[in-house]
Each structure stands twice: as C-alpha cells, then as structure tokens.
Design a protein around this motif. Sequence first.
Motif, short mmCIF file in Angstrom:
data_model
loop_
_atom_site.label_atom_id
_atom_site.label_comp_id
_atom_site.label_asym_id
_atom_site.label_seq_id
_atom_site.Cartn_x
_atom_site.Cartn_y
_atom_site.Cartn_z
N TRP A 43 0.84 -1.21 0.00
CA TRP A 43 0.00 0.00 0.00
C TRP A 43 0.87 1.25 0.00
N ASP A 44 1.90 1.25 0.84
CA ASP A 44 2.78 2.42 0.92
C ASP A 44 3.51 2.66 -0.40
N SER A 45 3.70 1.60 -1.20
CA SER A 45 4.42 1.74 -2.47
C SER A 45 3.54 2.28 -3.58
N LEU A 46 2.22 2.30 -3.36
CA LEU A 46 1.32 2.82 -4.39
C LEU A 46 1.48 4.33 -4.53
N SER A 47 1.30 4.82 -5.73
CA SER A 47 1.30 6.27 -5.94
C SER A 47 0.03 6.85 -5.35
N ASP A 48 0.01 8.17 -5.18
CA ASP A 48 -1.19 8.82 -4.65
C ASP A 48 -2.38 8.54 -5.56
N GLN A 49 -2.15 8.52 -6.87
CA GLN A 49 -3.23 8.26 -7.81
C GLN A 49 -3.76 6.84 -7.66
N GLU A 50 -2.83 5.88 -7.51
CA GLU A 50 -3.24 4.48 -7.34
C GLU A 50 -4.03 4.29 -6.04
N LYS A 51 -3.57 4.95 -4.98
CA LYS A 51 -4.28 4.86 -3.70
C LYS A 51 -5.70 5.42 -3.83
N GLU A 52 -5.82 6.48 -4.58
CA GLU A 52 -7.14 7.09 -4.78
C GLU A 52 -8.06 6.14 -5.54
N TRP A 53 -7.54 5.51 -6.61
CA TRP A 53 -8.33 4.55 -7.38
C TRP A 53 -8.79 3.38 -6.52
N VAL A 54 -7.82 2.79 -5.81
CA VAL A 54 -8.12 1.62 -4.98
C VAL A 54 -9.08 2.00 -3.85
N GLY A 55 -8.82 3.12 -3.20
CA GLY A 55 -9.67 3.56 -2.10
C GLY A 55 -11.10 3.84 -2.53
N THR A 56 -11.24 4.47 -3.69
CA THR A 56 -12.58 4.78 -4.22
C THR A 56 -13.35 3.51 -4.51
N ALA A 57 -12.69 2.55 -5.16
CA ALA A 57 -13.35 1.27 -5.48
C ALA A 57 -13.69 0.49 -4.22
N ALA A 58 -12.81 0.55 -3.21
CA ALA A 58 -13.06 -0.15 -1.95
C ALA A 58 -14.28 0.43 -1.23
N ARG A 59 -14.37 1.75 -1.18
CA ARG A 59 -15.53 2.38 -0.53
C ARG A 59 -16.82 2.02 -1.25
N SER A 60 -16.76 2.00 -2.56
CA SER A 60 -17.93 1.65 -3.35
C SER A 60 -18.36 0.20 -3.07
N ALA A 61 -17.37 -0.70 -2.96
CA ALA A 61 -17.67 -2.12 -2.69
C ALA A 61 -18.28 -2.28 -1.29
N GLU A 62 -17.75 -1.55 -0.33
CA GLU A 62 -18.29 -1.65 1.04
C GLU A 62 -19.73 -1.15 1.10
#
Length: 335
Positions: free
Chosen positions: A249-268
């Motif tokens: 997670w720490d190795s992800l770029s800010d953009q990648e974290k945003e993509w993953v985080g957005t999809a995760a919130r949507s899934a939850e």
Amino acid sequence: MPQRFVKSLCLSALASLVLCGAMPAQAERTLKVSLQVNTKHPVGANVVYFKEQVEKISDKQIKVEIYDSAQLYKGSEVPQAVAAGAIDMGLVLIDEYAGTLPATGLFSVAFLFPNYEVLAKAASGDSPIRKEIDEMIRKTGTRVLWWQDYGPVQLLSKGAPLKSPEDMKGKKVRVLGKPSGDFINAVGGIPVKIGGSEQFIAYQRGTVDVGMTGTTAIQSRKLFEVMDYVTITNHAQTEFLIVINDKLWDSLSDQEKEWVGTAARSAEEAIRADTKSDNLKSEEFIRSETKMEVVQLTPEQVKAWQTAAAPAVDAYIKEAGDVGKRLVEEVRKLY
C-alpha cells in the motif's frame, strides 16, 4: 539526407504508431487477491465488484486477479500470507485476528449487537470502533481496505431443533474463533474451530454436532443438504475484511491509492446496502425451497439465550483488557 531515406524513415515511424495503437495498453500494476469462497458467494461477488470498479476508474492501469475457493490459502492462512507479501490482498474473517488481537473479536461477542442498525453504526468508516480495530490490524503488516458485512450468525442442527441453551450441553459446535467459542463454553457446549470452506464435510461426517454460520452461507454452501434445522438466533454479526499488504500500500502512488480507495468504498457501500435483504431472502429460500426447517425463537427464548451467553461478554473484556471494555461501552452507546 536522400529523399528516399527520409520517406522510408517516415513510413517506419508511421508503422510503429499504427502498431502501438493496435496493441492493448499494458497494466501498470496487478493486484492478486486470495479468497476462500467462490466468486458467486456474496463476499466473493463483492470482490468481483471491486475488481470491475478499480479497473474501470483506473482505465485498467490497475488490474485485479482473483484466486477463489481457497486455491491458494485457507482463510486462517490469509493474514500471515498477506502480511508476508506472499499474496497482495486477501479475504479474512475478522475473527482470524482475535487469537493475537483479542479486541478484534468484538463483532462475534454473543448478543452484543441487537440489530442491523447498531452494527452498521459500529462498523461505519467514521466509527471510532472501526478506526481503532483497523489500526490494530495495520500493526500486523496488513491494512484493511474495506469491511464486508455478511450478516447475522445462526445455529444449525441435525435430528432435533435447538430452542434453548440447555440443548447445547455436551455438544460439539463449530465456531468461527475465540469469541464464538466463549459463547459456546458459556452455554455448556464444546467449541471446535472449523473454517468456512470445511463446514459441509464437517457436518456431513459428524465432526461436530451443531453448526454455526451466516444465513446466506446455508444457501451458498448448500448446508441444507447435511443439516436439518436452522435456529435464527442472530447471536453475532459476521464481518469479513479485505486486507492488503501494508508495505505494498505504501508503495502505491497517490493516484493508485485514490483509485483503490474509491473502489473499496464503493464495494463496502454496495455489500452493506444489500446485507439485510440478502439474509432475509436466504432465510425464505431455506424455508420454502429446502427440507431444512427454520426455527424462530420467541422473545422469551431469546432472553434465555442472552442470559446464558452473558459470561461471553465478560470473557471478551477479560481477554481484550481495557481496550475491549472501552469498545463494548462504545457499542452500547449506540443502542
């Protein structure tokens, strides 16, 4: 420079552009996920939803590979596999952390959550309860991406229905982890920890006398084929987590974290919105489409179970210490 050479160079460049345009864009990152359920199971389908969302919003710069049905790891093996980086992400029943982090077993404490509304508040992203548990888990090397509300837990039996705590005495009971084990100890049963994917065979072979699982699992795992009764106790809430290796997670770029985080919130949000209706639909399916009998307890019978299970709350607080006591108090504020 000769005109013929210039023309040749231009044609070569044009061909390269055409070729590149015809080739599909290569994913910049692929995340591999281990599931102990199949992708038609509600929590498995939710991971498929996450995959679709993150690939869509990232324009496939992030791709997700799903390894389902415990083909890589059993549920109990996922926390260590993700923490070690052997797999990028994984599905974990929250109880799997309770052995080393007792406070994380909060959601399996018998009869602590009286209804869906209290559960939703306790498990919401801005809940202090949720934040504290997430931070505990992060210290193990796994970061929680999102929670999957799987709904209430019921009791399954063969031969005769379970209506009172006395019916549990001396019986071997499948449990999910320590908190549910404390409940079974409190009512005089013998707890036996069995993974979700191993339930069917355990019930079929008589490894345990009594089952314990979510309502929808009875349908998706076809447990109605090997058990006769389901008693609707709603005694605990099942929460699954999707975790990712913290260093990854720490190795992800800010953009990648945003993509993953957005999809995760949507899934939850998607799975929590459907949980109550999905569980009620499965209960009706069991009642009308299978040989299994659904046992509804009277208010007086529920009270008897609650009274008998009370020592399980004390056991949780004793095991989890001050943090456990504080979390129980926070839950009760939501009543």
